[in-house]
Enzyme design. Structure first.
Site, PDB file in Angstrom:
ATOM      1  N   TYR A  46      25.579  -8.165  51.528  1.00  0.00           N
ATOM      2  CA  TYR A  46      25.834  -7.396  50.301  1.00  0.00           C
ATOM      3  C   TYR A  46      27.067  -7.872  49.537  1.00  0.00           C
ATOM      4  CZ  TYR A  46      28.942  -4.883  53.432  1.00  0.00           C
ATOM      5  OH  TYR A  46      29.909  -4.580  54.351  1.00  0.00           O
ATOM      6  N   LYS A  96      30.400  -4.722  68.732  1.00  0.00           N
ATOM      7  CA  LYS A  96      29.201  -3.885  68.851  1.00  0.00           C
ATOM      8  C   LYS A  96      28.548  -3.959  70.233  1.00  0.00           C
ATOM      9  CE  LYS A  96      27.819  -3.865  63.992  1.00  0.00           C
ATOM     10  NZ  LYS A  96      26.678  -3.965  63.070  1.00  0.00           N
ATOM     11  N   THR A 112      32.391  -2.212  64.496  1.00  0.00           N
ATOM     12  CA  THR A 112      31.893  -3.381  63.779  1.00  0.00           C
ATOM     13  C   THR A 112      32.297  -4.652  64.509  1.00  0.00           C
ATOM     14  OG1 THR A 112      31.656  -4.383  61.595  1.00  0.00           O
ATOM     15  CG2 THR A 112      33.813  -3.452  62.094  1.00  0.00           C
ATOM     16  N   ASP A 151      21.902   0.812  62.471  1.00  0.00           N
ATOM     17  CA  ASP A 151      21.531  -0.288  61.564  1.00  0.00           C
ATOM     18  C   ASP A 151      20.026  -0.308  61.331  1.00  0.00           C
ATOM     19  OD1 ASP A 151      24.092  -1.274  61.130  1.00  0.00           O
ATOM     20  OD2 ASP A 151      24.021  -2.577  62.881  1.00  0.00           O
TER      21      ASP A 151
END
Ligand code: ATR
Length: 267
Positions: free
Chosen positions: A213, A65, A61, A101
């Site tokens: 989110y 990346k 993460t 993703d």
């Protein structure tokens, strides 16, 4: 015991250990999935030593990346195109990198996409590079229009993926015939400003989705819901992007369920 985890810096806020931990319990697998806070100058050593330290692989993460690509043996073509790896699998002592993703985003919205007339994408960072090919895969093909505060980044993605870019100030006009609007910017995330966008020109049937989110219902999704548009929150993308890694490391394709969502939302 099968060993996997997530690496990043900082890493304390990652929800991935909770997610994979839930699946490890649910499928009674003798495995572990931990968060590793890896400093920038330790990254190469951490990655290259994974096979000898018994790792089946890991997730990657922010902010690594892109950087990990240089330390891997084989990169999946889509990860190469997106220029970001979020999943590493150790196989026969070699390190394979991929990017899930894109499939995570597609799986999250696929059940809700009915028209594929036109999609509008806001933002042109790393997330947009996964969202655009996902939209192509879902059937929007070249009917995708992207804009970004920094126009050149939108233009670059538009060139790479053969779609249209437009200036941020023109979004009202672009929304008039859209059936999907995607926020890929960090705006609306807890601690960031909300995405200040007027939805009045967007058809009421258009689907609105946010890759943010936290919070689950961003100000953008709240405004969309208020005017009656269908919405899909960003948590599902996180859950779906985790499926291929778990399957590769632990040997079972895990299910994304309502119970898992609830577990992820628990304080
Ligand atoms: P990543 O590559 O991890 O997705 P990023 O490069 O910081 O992260 O991209 C975040 C996205 O949010 C970008 O599209 C960024 O726009 P810029 O390319 O102009 O920076 C967008 N973004 C962040 N803060 C913003 C703001 N205050 N207004 C508009 N867009 C913003």
């Amino acid at each position: 015991m099968i060993k996997a985890g997530v690496i990043g810096h900082p890493i304390s806020h990652s929800l991935s250990p909770r997610l994979h931990g839930y699946w490890l319990d649910r499928y009674k697998i003798n495995g572990e999935y931990k968060a590793y806070d890896v400093l920038p100058d330790e990254l190469e050593q951490f990655i290259r030593s994974m096979p000898e330290r018994g790792f089946a692989g890991c997730n990657v993460t922010i902010p690594y990346k892109e950087k990990v690509i240089g330390f891997l043996d084989i990169i999946d073509p889509m990860a190469k195109r997106i220029k970001a790896v979020n999943t590493i699998v150790v196989k026969d002592g070699k390190l394979y990198g991929s990017n899930t993703d894109m499939t995570g985003f597609a799986a999250n919205i696929a059940p809700h996409v009915s028209g594929t007339h036109k999609a509008v994408v806001l933002g042109a960072g790393g997330a947009a590079k996964a969202v655009v090919p996902a939209l192509k895969h879902l059937g929007f093909q070249d009917r995708i229009a992207i804009c970004n505060r920094t126009d050149e980044r939108a233009q670059e993605i538009a060139r790479d993926f053969e779609i249209k870019s437009f200036a941020w100030k023109d979004y009202a006009k672009e929304l008039t015939d859209a059936d999907l609007l995607v926020n890929t910017t960090s705006l609306g995330m807890a601690g960031h400003e909300p995405l200040d966008i007027d939805l009045s020109t967007l058809p009421k049937t258009a689907l609105i989705t946010d890759i943010v989110y936290k919070p689950l219902i961003t100000p953008l999704l709240a405004a969309a819901r208020e005017r009656g548009n269908p919405i899909v929150d960003g948590l599902g993308m996180l859950l779906h992007q985790a499926v291929p890694g778990f399957e590769a490391w632990f040997g079972i394709k895990p299910e994304v369920t309502g119970e898992l969502r609830e577990r992820m939302l628990a304080p």
